[in-house]
Design a protein around this motif. Structure first.
Motif, PDB file in Angstrom:
ATOM      1  N   MET A   1     -19.941 -55.640  26.602  1.00  0.00           N
ATOM      2  CA  MET A   1     -18.590 -55.446  26.050  1.00  0.00           C
ATOM      3  C   MET A   1     -17.822 -56.768  26.045  1.00  0.00           C
ATOM      4  SD  MET A   1     -15.519 -52.938  27.297  1.00  0.00           S
ATOM      5  CE  MET A   1     -16.274 -51.392  26.887  1.00  0.00           C
ATOM      6  N   ASN A   2     -17.023 -57.001  25.005  1.00  0.00           N
ATOM      7  CA  ASN A   2     -16.227 -58.228  24.911  1.00  0.00           C
ATOM      8  C   ASN A   2     -14.955 -58.103  25.730  1.00  0.00           C
ATOM      9  OD1 ASN A   2     -17.637 -59.736  22.496  1.00  0.00           O
ATOM     10  ND2 ASN A   2     -17.579 -57.569  22.018  1.00  0.00           N
ATOM     11  N   ALA A   3     -14.301 -59.276  25.950  1.00  0.00           N
ATOM     12  CA  ALA A   3     -13.020 -59.264  26.675  1.00  0.00           C
ATOM     13  C   ALA A   3     -11.973 -58.548  25.829  1.00  0.00           C
ATOM     14  CB  ALA A   3     -12.601 -60.694  26.947  1.00  0.00           C
ATOM     15  N   MET A   4     -11.046 -57.849  26.513  1.00  0.00           N
ATOM     16  CA  MET A   4     -10.016 -57.105  25.779  1.00  0.00           C
ATOM     17  C   MET A   4      -8.874 -58.039  25.386  1.00  0.00           C
ATOM     18  SD  MET A   4      -9.756 -53.276  27.203  1.00  0.00           S
ATOM     19  CE  MET A   4      -9.087 -53.544  28.813  1.00  0.00           C
ATOM     20  N   ILE A   5      -8.313 -57.801  24.213  1.00  0.00           N
ATOM     21  CA  ILE A   5      -7.189 -58.619  23.756  1.00  0.00           C
ATOM     22  C   ILE A   5      -5.909 -58.169  24.466  1.00  0.00           C
ATOM     23  CG2 ILE A   5      -8.121 -59.243  21.509  1.00  0.00           C
ATOM     24  CD1 ILE A   5      -6.581 -56.889  20.334  1.00  0.00           C
ATOM     25  N   ASP A   6      -4.876 -59.030  24.437  1.00  0.00           N
ATOM     26  CA  ASP A   6      -3.624 -58.661  25.099  1.00  0.00           C
ATOM     27  C   ASP A   6      -2.745 -57.829  24.152  1.00  0.00           C
ATOM     28  OD1 ASP A   6      -1.509 -60.660  23.800  1.00  0.00           O
ATOM     29  OD2 ASP A   6      -3.401 -61.723  24.103  1.00  0.00           O
ATOM     30  N   ASP A   7      -1.682 -57.247  24.732  1.00  0.00           N
ATOM     31  CA  ASP A   7      -0.802 -56.346  23.971  1.00  0.00           C
ATOM     32  C   ASP A   7      -0.197 -57.031  22.743  1.00  0.00           C
ATOM     33  OD1 ASP A   7      -1.316 -54.422  25.778  1.00  0.00           O
ATOM     34  OD2 ASP A   7       0.638 -54.480  26.771  1.00  0.00           O
ATOM     35  N   GLU A   8       0.258 -58.265  22.956  1.00  0.00           N
ATOM     36  CA  GLU A   8       0.943 -58.991  21.866  1.00  0.00           C
ATOM     37  C   GLU A   8      -0.001 -59.198  20.683  1.00  0.00           C
ATOM     38  OE1 GLU A   8       3.218 -63.179  21.557  1.00  0.00           O
ATOM     39  OE2 GLU A   8       3.352 -62.169  23.490  1.00  0.00           O
ATOM     40  N   THR A   9      -1.232 -59.600  20.986  1.00  0.00           N
ATOM     41  CA  THR A   9      -2.219 -59.838  19.913  1.00  0.00           C
ATOM     42  C   THR A   9      -2.534 -58.529  19.194  1.00  0.00           C
ATOM     43  OG1 THR A   9      -3.172 -61.548  21.305  1.00  0.00           O
ATOM     44  CG2 THR A   9      -4.473 -60.866  19.412  1.00  0.00           C
ATOM     45  N   LEU A  10      -2.686 -57.469  19.984  1.00  0.00           N
ATOM     46  CA  LEU A  10      -2.992 -56.163  19.376  1.00  0.00           C
ATOM     47  C   LEU A  10      -1.858 -55.727  18.433  1.00  0.00           C
ATOM     48  CD1 LEU A  10      -4.824 -53.608  19.270  1.00  0.00           C
ATOM     49  CD2 LEU A  10      -3.379 -52.671  21.063  1.00  0.00           C
ATOM     50  N   ASP A  11      -0.606 -55.851  18.893  1.00  0.00           N
ATOM     51  CA  ASP A  11       0.540 -55.452  18.060  1.00  0.00           C
ATOM     52  C   ASP A  11       0.597 -56.286  16.785  1.00  0.00           C
ATOM     53  OD1 ASP A  11       1.058 -53.740  20.066  1.00  0.00           O
ATOM     54  OD2 ASP A  11       3.032 -54.536  20.599  1.00  0.00           O
ATOM     55  N   ARG A  12       0.341 -57.605  16.936  1.00  0.00           N
ATOM     56  CA  ARG A  12       0.377 -58.472  15.753  1.00  0.00           C
ATOM     57  C   ARG A  12      -0.715 -58.066  14.767  1.00  0.00           C
ATOM     58  NH1 ARG A  12      -2.512 -62.620  14.814  1.00  0.00           N
ATOM     59  NH2 ARG A  12      -3.122 -62.933  16.984  1.00  0.00           N
ATOM     60  N   GLN A  13      -1.905 -57.801  15.281  1.00  0.00           N
ATOM     61  CA  GLN A  13      -3.006 -57.398  14.397  1.00  0.00           C
ATOM     62  C   GLN A  13      -2.705 -56.059  13.722  1.00  0.00           C
ATOM     63  OE1 GLN A  13      -6.460 -57.536  16.925  1.00  0.00           O
ATOM     64  NE2 GLN A  13      -6.762 -59.731  16.601  1.00  0.00           N
ATOM     65  N   LEU A  14      -2.078 -55.155  14.462  1.00  0.00           N
ATOM     66  CA  LEU A  14      -1.713 -53.854  13.864  1.00  0.00           C
ATOM     67  C   LEU A  14      -0.708 -54.044  12.733  1.00  0.00           C
ATOM     68  CD1 LEU A  14      -1.410 -51.540  16.997  1.00  0.00           C
ATOM     69  CD2 LEU A  14      -2.878 -51.127  15.030  1.00  0.00           C
ATOM     70  N   ARG A  15       0.287 -54.911  12.975  1.00  0.00           N
ATOM     71  CA  ARG A  15       1.308 -55.145  11.927  1.00  0.00           C
ATOM     72  C   ARG A  15       0.679 -55.791  10.702  1.00  0.00           C
ATOM     73  NH1 ARG A  15       4.554 -56.411  16.391  1.00  0.00           N
ATOM     74  NH2 ARG A  15       4.108 -58.629  16.192  1.00  0.00           N
ATOM     75  N   GLU A  16      -0.243 -56.732  10.952  1.00  0.00           N
ATOM     76  CA  GLU A  16      -0.897 -57.400   9.822  1.00  0.00           C
ATOM     77  C   GLU A  16      -1.835 -56.442   9.081  1.00  0.00           C
ATOM     78  OE1 GLU A  16      -2.707 -60.750  11.680  1.00  0.00           O
ATOM     79  OE2 GLU A  16      -0.828 -61.875  11.821  1.00  0.00           O
ATOM     80  N   ALA A  17      -2.393 -55.493   9.810  1.00  0.00           N
ATOM     81  CA  ALA A  17      -3.321 -54.541   9.185  1.00  0.00           C
ATOM     82  C   ALA A  17      -2.598 -53.534   8.303  1.00  0.00           C
ATOM     83  CB  ALA A  17      -4.111 -53.811  10.265  1.00  0.00           C
ATOM     84  N   ALA A  18      -1.292 -53.348   8.567  1.00  0.00           N
ATOM     85  CA  ALA A  18      -0.522 -52.390   7.758  1.00  0.00           C
ATOM     86  C   ALA A  18      -0.144 -53.058   6.446  1.00  0.00           C
ATOM     87  CB  ALA A  18       0.730 -51.961   8.519  1.00  0.00           C
ATOM     88  N   LEU A  19      -0.916 -52.813   5.423  1.00  0.00           N
ATOM     89  CA  LEU A  19      -0.681 -53.454   4.123  1.00  0.00           C
ATOM     90  C   LEU A  19       0.528 -52.840   3.431  1.00  0.00           C
ATOM     91  CD1 LEU A  19      -4.353 -53.465   2.813  1.00  0.00           C
ATOM     92  CD2 LEU A  19      -3.105 -55.383   3.810  1.00  0.00           C
ATOM     93  N   TYR A  20       1.188 -53.661   2.583  1.00  0.00           N
ATOM     94  CA  TYR A  20       2.289 -53.125   1.773  1.00  0.00           C
ATOM     95  C   TYR A  20       1.688 -52.191   0.723  1.00  0.00           C
ATOM     96  CZ  TYR A  20       6.306 -52.749  -1.224  1.00  0.00           C
ATOM     97  OH  TYR A  20       7.343 -52.241  -1.958  1.00  0.00           O
ATOM     98  N   ILE A  21       2.249 -51.024   0.599  1.00  0.00           N
ATOM     99  CA  ILE A  21       1.746 -50.056  -0.388  1.00  0.00           C
ATOM    100  C   ILE A  21       2.570 -50.195  -1.657  1.00  0.00           C
ATOM    101  CG2 ILE A  21       1.342 -47.610  -0.886  1.00  0.00           C
ATOM    102  CD1 ILE A  21       1.210 -47.187   2.202  1.00  0.00           C
ATOM    103  N   ASP A  22       1.909 -50.554  -2.748  1.00  0.00           N
ATOM    104  CA  ASP A  22       2.624 -50.704  -4.022  1.00  0.00           C
ATOM    105  C   ASP A  22       3.217 -49.376  -4.465  1.00  0.00           C
ATOM    106  OD1 ASP A  22       2.296 -53.432  -4.411  1.00  0.00           O
ATOM    107  OD2 ASP A  22       0.248 -53.133  -5.155  1.00  0.00           O
ATOM    108  N   ASP A  23       4.364 -49.470  -5.113  1.00  0.00           N
ATOM    109  CA  ASP A  23       5.080 -48.266  -5.530  1.00  0.00           C
ATOM    110  C   ASP A  23       4.241 -47.424  -6.508  1.00  0.00           C
ATOM    111  OD1 ASP A  23       8.165 -47.236  -5.538  1.00  0.00           O
ATOM    112  OD2 ASP A  23       7.148 -46.777  -7.407  1.00  0.00           O
ATOM    113  N   GLU A  24       3.722 -48.055  -7.539  1.00  0.00           N
ATOM    114  CA  GLU A  24       2.847 -47.399  -8.540  1.00  0.00           C
ATOM    115  C   GLU A  24       3.378 -46.039  -8.992  1.00  0.00           C
ATOM    116  OE1 GLU A  24      -0.871 -47.498  -6.419  1.00  0.00           O
ATOM    117  OE2 GLU A  24      -1.490 -49.331  -7.421  1.00  0.00           O
TER     118      GLU A  24
END
Lengths: 119, 178
Positions: A1-24
């Motif tokens: 198993m790899n080392a676990m990331i910290d809370d801040e990194t996880l939150d940043r990755q979650l925010r970046e993973a949330a893509l903007y949804i086009d209105d369409e």
């Protein structure tokens, strides 16, 4: 198993993973389902308010004996020393200003939330 | 100068200005649809139906918005209620499908892309933890705001965020390249 990331990194990755949804066309679909807007014209509401204000003023004028108390009050005020009138005006300004600030703070979440901040 | 949400809401309230409401929908559609997609486990059609219902309810009840919370927080609360009502109708009990999901998502077959991994890891969380993580960690709501959206105690939100984060981190660590 790899080392676990910290809370801040996880939150940043979650925010970046949330893509903007086009209105369409989403907004148009919502707008098409809205109930019809109220058709009452603004000028009608303004006229009703103005009419009620004038009516209320007229009734108050008649009930107060033709506004006699206003004239008497003005005469009494004119007998006061000028410094007392200035203090009275300043006091009135302070009360109205304080009231306005309280109302503004209560109606503005951004300002109201400052009180909750912990430093 | 761009109008604030409060300006647009005032126009809707005073003039019943539907264009102003349309602007509010345009501003918030992405975040509301995004949260609902997470709640429905990426069922896009269902999430968009619920998002439409959310905005319709927001329009009909906009007079009950008193500006005590952000408009987006108020929308999230309506969206969450729509989701819960729909789940109840579909007789999907909250959290009981966890085992089924564990079986559906085999870590060995997960796409190596980080976003893909994150979304899959998120979807494996129980609904209460997933919702708390999506609202607080992904959409930046405070614990207090999330508690109001979900109508649960503040302590429960904090616990759900903590547990959700830990599970996500463990899952991602297990899936990461060795």
């Amino acid at each position: 198993m790899n080392a676990m990331i910290d809370d801040e990194t996880l939150d940043r990755q979650l925010r970046e993973a949330a893509l903007y949804i086009d209105d369409e066309g989403f907004t148009e679909r919502v707008m098409a389902r809205l109930p019809a807007a109220r058709r009452e014209p603004r000028w009608l509401r303004a006229m009703i308010l103005l009419g009620l204000t004038l009516l209320g003023s007229g009734i108050a004028y008649l009930l107060s004996g033709g506004g006699r108390f206003v004239r008497e009050g003005m005469i009494q005020l004119s007998d006061f020393p000028i410094w007392l009138l200035l203090v009275f005006a300043f006091g009135c300004g302070l009360v109205v200003g304080a009231f306005a600030v309280i109302v503004a703070v209560r109606k503005t979440p951004e300002v109201r939330d400052i009180a909750r901040l912990r430093f | 100068m761009e109008l604030t949400d409060a300006d647009l809401i005032a126009r809707v309230l005073v003039d019943d200005d539907q264009h102003a409401f349309g602007e509010l929908v345009r501003r918030h559609q992405s975040s509301v649809r995004g949260v609902l997609r997470q709640l429905t486990r990426t069922d896009i059609a269902l999430a968009d139906d619920l998002a439409q219902e959310t905005f319709l309810r927001a329009y009909k009840n906009i007079r009950s918005f008193r500006g005590e919370a952000r408009f987006s927080t108020w929308l999230y609360r309506i969206a969450y209620n729509c989701f819960r009502e729909d789940a109840r109708k579909r007789k999907e009990l909250v959290g009981v499908d966890e085992e089924q999901l564990q079986a559906e998502h085999d870590p060995q077959t997960i796409d190596p892309g980080l976003r893909h991994d994150l979304m899959h890891a998120l979807n494996r969380l129980p609904l209460n933890e997933r919702t708390a993580v999506v609202l607080c960690c992904q959409n930046g709501l405070s614990h207090d705001e999330a508690a109001r959206v979900l109508d649960i105690p503040l302590g429960t939100v904090k616990t759900n965020v903590l547990r959700g984060r830990e599970k996500l981190k463990r899952t991602l660590a297990a899936w990461g390249p060795n």
